[in-house]
Design an enzyme around this catalytic site. Structure first.
Site, PDB file in Angstrom:
ATOM      1  CB  CYS A 155      -7.226  39.469   0.994  1.00 35.31           C
ATOM      2  SG  CYS A 155      -8.522  40.024  -0.109  1.00 35.31           S
ATOM      3  CD  GLU A 207     -16.298  37.776   5.520  1.00 36.78           C
ATOM      4  OE1 GLU A 207     -16.517  36.704   6.086  1.00 36.78           O
ATOM      5  OE2 GLU A 207     -16.566  37.979   4.317  1.00 36.78           O
ATOM      6  CB  CYS A 211     -18.392  40.735  -6.986  1.00 33.39           C
ATOM      7  SG  CYS A 211     -17.610  41.154  -5.422  1.00 33.39           S
ATOM      8  CB  CYS A 220     -11.218  36.593  -5.655  1.00 32.59           C
ATOM      9  SG  CYS A 220      -9.490  36.902  -5.523  1.00 32.59           S
ATOM     10  CB  CYS A 251     -18.578  46.896  -2.995  1.00 37.14           C
ATOM     11  SG  CYS A 251     -17.655  47.604  -4.385  1.00 37.14           S
ATOM     12  CB  CYS A 305     -18.940  43.509 -10.262  1.00 36.69           C
ATOM     13  SG  CYS A 305     -17.919  44.981 -10.474  1.00 36.69           S
TER      14      CYS A 305
HETATM   15  N1  SAH Z   1     -13.230  46.649  -6.021  1.00 38.12           N
HETATM   16  C1  SAH Z   1     -11.919  46.106  -6.296  1.00 38.12           C
HETATM   17  C2  SAH Z   1     -11.558  44.966  -5.367  1.00 38.12           C
HETATM   18  C3  SAH Z   1     -12.518  43.822  -5.558  1.00 38.12           C
HETATM   19  S1  SAH Z   1     -12.086  42.167  -5.161  1.00 38.12           S
HETATM   20  C4  SAH Z   1     -11.855  45.608  -7.720  1.00 38.12           C
HETATM   21  O1  SAH Z   1     -12.905  45.447  -8.338  1.00 38.12           O
HETATM   22  O2  SAH Z   1     -10.772  45.408  -8.234  1.00 38.12           O
HETATM   23  C5  SAH Z   1     -10.707  41.722  -6.105  1.00 38.12           C
HETATM   24  C6  SAH Z   1     -10.960  40.966  -7.402  1.00 38.12           C
HETATM   25  O3  SAH Z   1     -11.819  39.837  -7.263  1.00 38.12           O
HETATM   26  C7  SAH Z   1     -11.573  41.843  -8.466  1.00 38.12           C
HETATM   27  O4  SAH Z   1     -10.860  41.670  -9.656  1.00 38.12           O
HETATM   28  C8  SAH Z   1     -12.953  41.276  -8.584  1.00 38.12           C
HETATM   29  O5  SAH Z   1     -13.550  41.557  -9.820  1.00 38.12           O
HETATM   30  C9  SAH Z   1     -12.695  39.809  -8.373  1.00 38.12           C
HETATM   31  N2  SAH Z   1     -13.893  39.019  -8.085  1.00 38.12           N
HETATM   32  C10 SAH Z   1     -15.022  39.452  -7.505  1.00 38.12           C
HETATM   33  N3  SAH Z   1     -15.924  38.460  -7.407  1.00 38.12           N
HETATM   34  C11 SAH Z   1     -15.354  37.362  -7.938  1.00 38.12           C
HETATM   35  C12 SAH Z   1     -15.777  36.010  -8.099  1.00 38.12           C
HETATM   36  N4  SAH Z   1     -16.981  35.632  -7.703  1.00 38.12           N
HETATM   37  N5  SAH Z   1     -14.913  35.157  -8.681  1.00 38.12           N
HETATM   38  C13 SAH Z   1     -13.691  35.561  -9.072  1.00 38.12           C
HETATM   39  N6  SAH Z   1     -13.230  36.811  -8.933  1.00 38.12           N
HETATM   40  C14 SAH Z   1     -14.050  37.722  -8.369  1.00 38.12           C
END
Ligand code: SAH
Length: 375
Positions: free
Chosen positions: A112, A99, A126, A350, A119, A123
């Site tokens: 974005c 996406e 996420c 995000c 991934c 985390c």
């Molecule tokens: N792998 C990269 C890009 C991930 S997405 C990274 O970790 O930076 C970009 C951001 O969104 C990251 O800071 C990630 O931690 C955050 N993110 C992921 N899931 C989220 C959620 N459910 N709510 C808010 N932020 C989130």
């Protein structure tokens, strides 16, 4: 339908190659080197769906097949924010779904993008992290998302008339620094001036990472003034170990040391991402600790109100807790702002980019064959 072997690679595309590499590949395939420039001009600048008029008619089909194969097919689009936010679900050659989200603001437009299908960083808050890694995207697949958005902006497909794609953030699916070479190859094509690329500015491109320290160091030495974002989410190792599992390998101190070296060498302010989670990482004590860690550094904190994933036990902080957190960090003289929540109602925000069969079945009227390709 026949199935493609799981490890098959995406077809080679012009956008996978460097400018010099593309010329050499054209020559090796029996074409003049300048065809590379013509194909690039077409790919990066011609409106969607336009014929390949830059090259002789007799060679078009073969050049397309060899250097501009369709990589991504749009299978689903969802709009939000009165049409100024658009999420696209793409299907790759092997059925993989990814996406990207285009967000138009009064003075800029940001895409974005995904760098991987799935991934591997796991985390727990996420959505993408829950499904594990499917595969790396090729440079061509990453560039394809950007080219499509750039063309949509030029054509005025989003409300507001024709415009320009000014920013790209690697905050879609995947950990960009875990797919380093392809992400950098894609970025070089975004930066390259016409006809070889999109002519974007480096500071308009943000690479967001969980904190893969050796890769941050490598990025520091590329000599590109990209914006680096570090997903910190906690100032202490005990909590960060649970929120960003790779912290057990590269702890907070090492991640921040790498970030400060990036700031020193590039002169660019490093963005610290902090997903604020109710009663998990939103205490004033942690804000204070974060403020102390960041004070005096070339940095800016981006607070992301947690966007709860389906079935998650976590939620966003209360507005009061969020306000106290922001004030406590700011008291250390650290710049901090709260990220807007564009696209939430279409799961475009995000951490919500987790392409799945569910996303497809959400709109049975559109079949996977109904899309358009960005070539
Ligand atoms: N792998 C990269 C890009 C991930 S997405 C990274 O970790 O930076 C970009 C951001 O969104 C990251 O800071 C990630 O931690 C955050 N993110 C992921 N899931 C989220 C959620 N459910 N709510 C808010 N932020 C989130």
């Amino acid at each position: 339908m026949w199935s493609v072997p799981k490890l098959a690679k995406p077809p080679r595309h012009l956008a996978d190659l460097t400018v010099e590499g593309a010329r050499a590949a054209l020559v090796a395939a029996g074409h003049p080197a300048y065809r590379a420039d013509q194909l690039s001009r077409h790919y990066f600048t011609a409106p969607e769906g336009k014929n390949l008029t830059e090259v002789p008619r007799a060679d078009r089909a073969r050049l397309r097949a060899e250097f501009l194969p369709p990589l991504l097919t749009s299978v689903h689009e969802r709009l939000a924010d009165a049409g100024t936010t658009r999420k696209t679900l793409w299907r790759a050659f092997d059925g993989t779904l990814i996406e990207s989200v285009l967000m138009r603001y009064p003075s800029r437009a940001t895409l974005c993008v995904s760098s991987q299908a799935g991934c591997g960083m796991a985390c727990p808050f996420c959505a993408t992290g829950q499904g594990g890694l499917t595969r790396n995207l090729s440079a061509g697949e990453i560039v394809g998302q950007v080219v499509s958005a750039a063309k949509a902006m030029r054509a005025g497909d989003l409300p507001g008339g024709p415009g320009r794609l000014s920013n790209v953030v690697f905050m879609g699916m995947g950990e960009p620094l875990a797919n380093y070479n392809r992400v950098l190859a894609a970025i070089r094509r975004m930066l390259a001036p016409t006809p070889h690329g999109l002519g974007m500015s480096a500071r308009g491109i943000t690479v967001s990472t969980v904190g893969l320290v050796p890769a941050i160091s490598r990025l520091t030495d590329e000599g590109l003034a990209l914006t680096l974002a570090v997903s910190l989410h906690a100032p202490d190792d005990e909590l960060r170990d649970t929120l960003v599992p790779v912290n057990t390998r590269w702890p907070v101190r090492e991640v921040l040391d790498a970030a400060w070296r990036y700031a020193d060498v590039t002169g660019r302010r490093v963005s610290i991402e902090y997903a604020l989670i109710r009663d998990v990482n939103d205490s004033v004590e942690r804000a204070d600790q974060l403020g102390r860690l960041l004070s005096g550094r070339l940095t800016h904190v981006n607070v992301i109100p947690l966007n709860p994933t389906p079935g998650s036990k976590w939620d966003a902080s209360t507005p009061q807790a969020q306000g106290r957190f922001v004030a406590a960090v700011r008291a250390h003289g650290v710049a901090i702002t709260v990220r807007d929540t564009r696209g939430r109602e279409i799961d475009g925000a995000c951490g919500q980019l987790a392409a799945s069969a569910q996303a497809l079945s959400a709109d049975p009227a559109r079949t996977p064959e109904a899309g358009t390709s960005p070539t």
